[in-house]
Design a protein around this motif. Structure first.
Motif, short mmCIF file in Angstrom:
data_model
loop_
_atom_site.label_atom_id
_atom_site.label_comp_id
_atom_site.label_asym_id
_atom_site.label_seq_id
_atom_site.Cartn_x
_atom_site.Cartn_y
_atom_site.Cartn_z
N ARG A 169 -40.68 -29.96 8.35
CA ARG A 169 -39.63 -29.46 7.66
C ARG A 169 -38.38 -28.21 8.66
O ARG A 169 -37.74 -28.69 8.84
CB ARG A 169 -40.07 -28.51 6.93
N LYS A 180 -39.50 -33.23 15.29
CA LYS A 180 -39.16 -34.50 14.91
C LYS A 180 -38.09 -35.06 15.62
O LYS A 180 -38.47 -36.70 15.89
CB LYS A 180 -38.04 -34.18 13.52
N GLY A 232 -32.07 -33.04 9.26
CA GLY A 232 -32.55 -32.22 8.40
C GLY A 232 -32.68 -33.88 7.60
O GLY A 232 -33.61 -34.01 6.56
N ASP A 233 -32.25 -34.75 8.04
CA ASP A 233 -32.48 -36.12 6.97
C ASP A 233 -33.54 -36.78 6.67
O ASP A 233 -32.91 -37.70 7.49
CB ASP A 233 -30.75 -36.58 6.90
N CYS A 248 -35.94 -24.88 2.60
CA CYS A 248 -35.73 -25.96 2.77
C CYS A 248 -34.33 -26.60 2.16
O CYS A 248 -33.66 -26.71 1.69
CB CYS A 248 -36.43 -26.57 1.60
N THR A 295 -33.08 -32.41 3.65
CA THR A 295 -34.47 -33.46 3.58
C THR A 295 -35.28 -32.59 2.14
O THR A 295 -35.40 -31.75 1.60
CB THR A 295 -35.31 -32.06 4.36
N SER A 354 -37.48 -37.75 5.28
CA SER A 354 -38.60 -37.83 3.84
C SER A 354 -39.56 -36.95 4.36
O SER A 354 -40.36 -37.83 5.64
CB SER A 354 -38.02 -38.75 3.89
N TYR A 412 -30.39 -40.15 11.68
CA TYR A 412 -30.98 -38.33 12.65
C TYR A 412 -30.26 -37.57 13.26
O TYR A 412 -29.79 -36.83 13.17
CB TYR A 412 -32.58 -39.02 12.81
#
Length: 270
Positions: free
Chosen positions: A166, A172, A204-205, A234, A238, A207, A199
């Protein structure tokens, strides 16, 4: 579809985090093990691709025997790996996800355990443009009679792993690069490009999925506190889903053997 959604037992949502617990009957488990879970566990798609490559260079009967030896799967999966495959099958069949490069393909030692995030791929969002975004999943399998089990907490616990996914762009980024190294020339290349475009515009986009596989009495406490913690801070872009999958009592110890039996019975090859 061979992976059931299960029977929903409780809701522990804490916006924007979705947290649900669902139970599975023995029949639903058997159907999953004989179908999509078998294909995932033994990477049938990857085996077919490799077979096509190697068969093109066969010149003798001895070569043919060597091919069969290489493609044979002699390693018995761990029970936790079956739990991971059950989770993957659920996300593929019910959350429009795809995990195109199994981590098992990166192992030089077939008996080793893969490091890093369990499930790396993308999800079809149904958007008109840039229809896919990256999807990352962590899975824990536990038969511990504690609610929540210890695998949920600690440095390598499910909550900590999801918090890193997150919050950490570094984590990521490494997963985006990992998948990208395998994407060129594949049939899923355009889906990777779609997810990468989203991305790069907004890290933050994504799942995120956290799945707990259990064979004990279902209790809301397995997810409730973790959902609350993950909801704090959060990013709005996300999405996070926690799911507890409750299998019939005392089945985790035999998951691998059941999966093998189903496959040897011929069902996993359909």
């Amino acid at each position: 579809m061979t992976m059931a959604t299960g029977t929903e037992l409780y809701i522990a949502d804490v916006a924007p985090v979705t947290a649900r617990g669902a139970s599975y009957t023995d029949g639903e488990l058997a159907t999953a093990l004989s179908g999509s879970v078998s294909h995932i566990l033994w990477d049938d798609a990857g085996t077919l691709d490799l077979q096509a490559i190697l068969r093109s260079v066969i010149t003798t009967d001895f070569s043919d025997k060597s091919l069969k030896r290489i493609l044979a799967n002699s390693v018995t999966p761990e029970n936790w790996r079956v739990g991971e495959a059950l989770s993957e099958a659920f996300l593929v069949e019910h959350r429009a996800c795809e995990f195109p490069w199994p981590t098992g393909r990166d192992l030089k030692n077939p008996s080793a355990s893969p490091a890093g995030t369990d499930l790396v791929g993308f999800q079809n969002t149904g958007a008109v443009d840039d229809t896919h975004r990256f999807a990352f999943g962590e899975v824990k399998t536990s038969q511990q009679e504690a609610w929540p089990p210890s695998v949920m907490d600690g440095r390598h616990g499910l909550r900590k792993q999801l918090e890193e996914l997150r919050d950490s762009t570094v984590v990521k980024d490494s997963l985006v690069k990992y998948l990208g190294h395998h994407a060129n020339g594949t049939e899923w290349f355009q889906r990777y490009r779609s997810a990468a475009k989203r991305y790069l515009a907004n890290p933050g986009d994504v799942s995120l999925f956290g799945i707990l596989v259990r064979d004990v009495e279902p209790k809301r406490e397995d997810l409730a506190c973790r959902a609350s913690k993950l909801a704090e801070g959060c990013p709005t872009e996300t999405s996070i889903e926690l799911r507890a999958m409750y299998l019939p009592r005392k089945t985790i110890n035999s998951l691998a053997q059941r999966a093998i039996a189903e496959r040897e019975g011929g069902h996993g090859q359909n």
